[in-house]
Scaffold this active site. Structure first.
Site, PDB file in Angstrom:
ATOM      1  N   TYR A 152       0.770  -1.241   0.055  1.00  0.00           N
ATOM      2  CA  TYR A 152       0.020   0.095   0.014  1.00  0.00           C
ATOM      3  C   TYR A 152       0.703   1.086  -0.108  1.00  0.00           C
ATOM      4  CZ  TYR A 152      -3.507   3.367   1.854  1.00  0.00           C
ATOM      5  OH  TYR A 152      -4.317   4.330   1.970  1.00  0.00           O
ATOM      6  N   LYS A 156       1.382   4.869  -2.450  1.00  0.00           N
ATOM      7  CA  LYS A 156       1.112   6.110  -2.014  1.00  0.00           C
ATOM      8  C   LYS A 156       2.620   7.180  -2.186  1.00  0.00           C
ATOM      9  CE  LYS A 156      -3.074   5.509  -0.881  1.00  0.00           C
ATOM     10  NZ  LYS A 156      -4.191   6.037  -1.523  1.00  0.00           N
TER      11      LYS A 156
END
Length: 229
Positions: A152, A156
Site C-alpha cells: 500500500y 502512496k
C-alpha cells in the site's frame, strides 16, 4: 453553469470515506458525481450522479468522462477527489506476491494517473483542483516502518510524486495529496491488524475537515504538497 457551489467527482464513493465525502459535499450544496467500480452497490443519495469507474480498467476513466459530458451535460469539474484505493495484501517484504504488488499499483497509482488524464480537460476551464487521498505513512522522512505497509505504502509514495508533478506541469491547476488520518473504514480496520491500535477517527469527523481543506486550498499554499487533516 450550475448555481450550486461547485461540481465534485469522487472515486470510491460507495462506502467508507468516499461515501462520507459524497454526503458532506451534498450537505454543502455541491453537485456530486460518484465514480464507482460497481454502480449497483452505490447507496442511494438524492441528486448524486453515479458513473462506472473501475480504477483497475485502462479505459473506464475516459468512458466515465465521456458519459458525464454526453449524458449529463457536465462540461467542467471544480474538484476531483481520487479516493479509491486497494489495500488487501500485507505480508513482510520477503513474502510479497509480485502479482499483488502490481495489482496495487494498477489500482492505486495507474488508476489515479488515468483519472487525472481523463478529467484534466474538465478541470482546466475553471482552474480546478485534483486532490489525491494519500497517507503520511508513505513519506520517506518517517523514522519508523510497519511490517505489512509496503504494498500500500509504495503506491502512496508514487502518488505523492504524481501530485507534485501535476503541480509543476499545470500552472492553472491545484493538485495536492491529503492524509485523512487513521479513519474507521474497512481499510482502517485492516490496518489496525498490524498497527496494534484501533482507528482514532470516524468518517463523520474526517469528511468535513477534508472538505474544508479542499475548499480553502490555494495554489500558493497547498499545491504540490502533502497535507494532513
Amino acid at each position: 453553469m450550475t448555481s450550486k457551489p461547485g461540481i465534485v467527482l469522487i472515486t470510491g464513493a460507495n462506502r467508507g470515506l468516499g461515501l462520507g465525502l459524497a454526503s458532506e459535499y451534498l450537505a454543502r450544496g455541491w453537485e456530486v458525481i460518484a465514480a464507482v467500480r460497481d454502480p449497483s452497490i452505490m447507496p442511494s443519495l438524492e441528486g448524486v450522479i453515479v458513473v462506472k469507474l473501475d480504477a483497475a480498467e485502462m479505459d473506464d476513466a475516459r468512458k466515465a468522462v465521456q458519459e458525464l459530458k454526453e449524458k449529463h451535460g457536465i462540461d467542467y469539474l471544480d474538484v476531483v477527489l481520487a479516493n479509491a484505493a486497494l489495500g488487501n495484501h500485507a505480508p513482510p517484504i520477503a513474502e510479497i506476491n509480485p502479482s499483488k504488488f502490481t495489482e496495487h499499483f494498477n489500482v492505486n497509482t495507474r488508476g489515479t494517473l488515468l483519472l487525472y488524464q481523463a478529467t484534466r480537460e474538465l478541470l482546466l476551464p475553471v482552474k480546478g483542483k485534483f486532490v489525491i487521498v494519500s497517507s503520511i505513512l508513505a513519506t520517506l522522512s518517517r523514522p519508523w516502518h510497519k511490517v505489512g505497509m509496503v504494498n500500500y505504502g509504495t503506491t502512496k509514495v508514487a502518488l505523492n510524486y504524481l501530485s507534485r508533478g501535476i503541480h509543476f506541469e499545470e500552472p492553472n491547476l491545484i493538485s495536492f495529496t491529503i492524509d485523512p488520518g487513521y479513519v474507521d473504514t474497512r481499510l482502517g480496520q485492516k490496518a489496525s491488524e498490524f498497527l496494534s491500535s484501533p482507528p482514532s477517527q470516524t468518517v463523520e469527523q474526517t469528511a468535513p475537515m477534508m472538505c474544508d481543506l479542499v475548499e480553502k486550498a490555494t495554489r500558493e499554499e497547498h499545491s504540490g504538497k502533502l497535507w494532513r487533516v
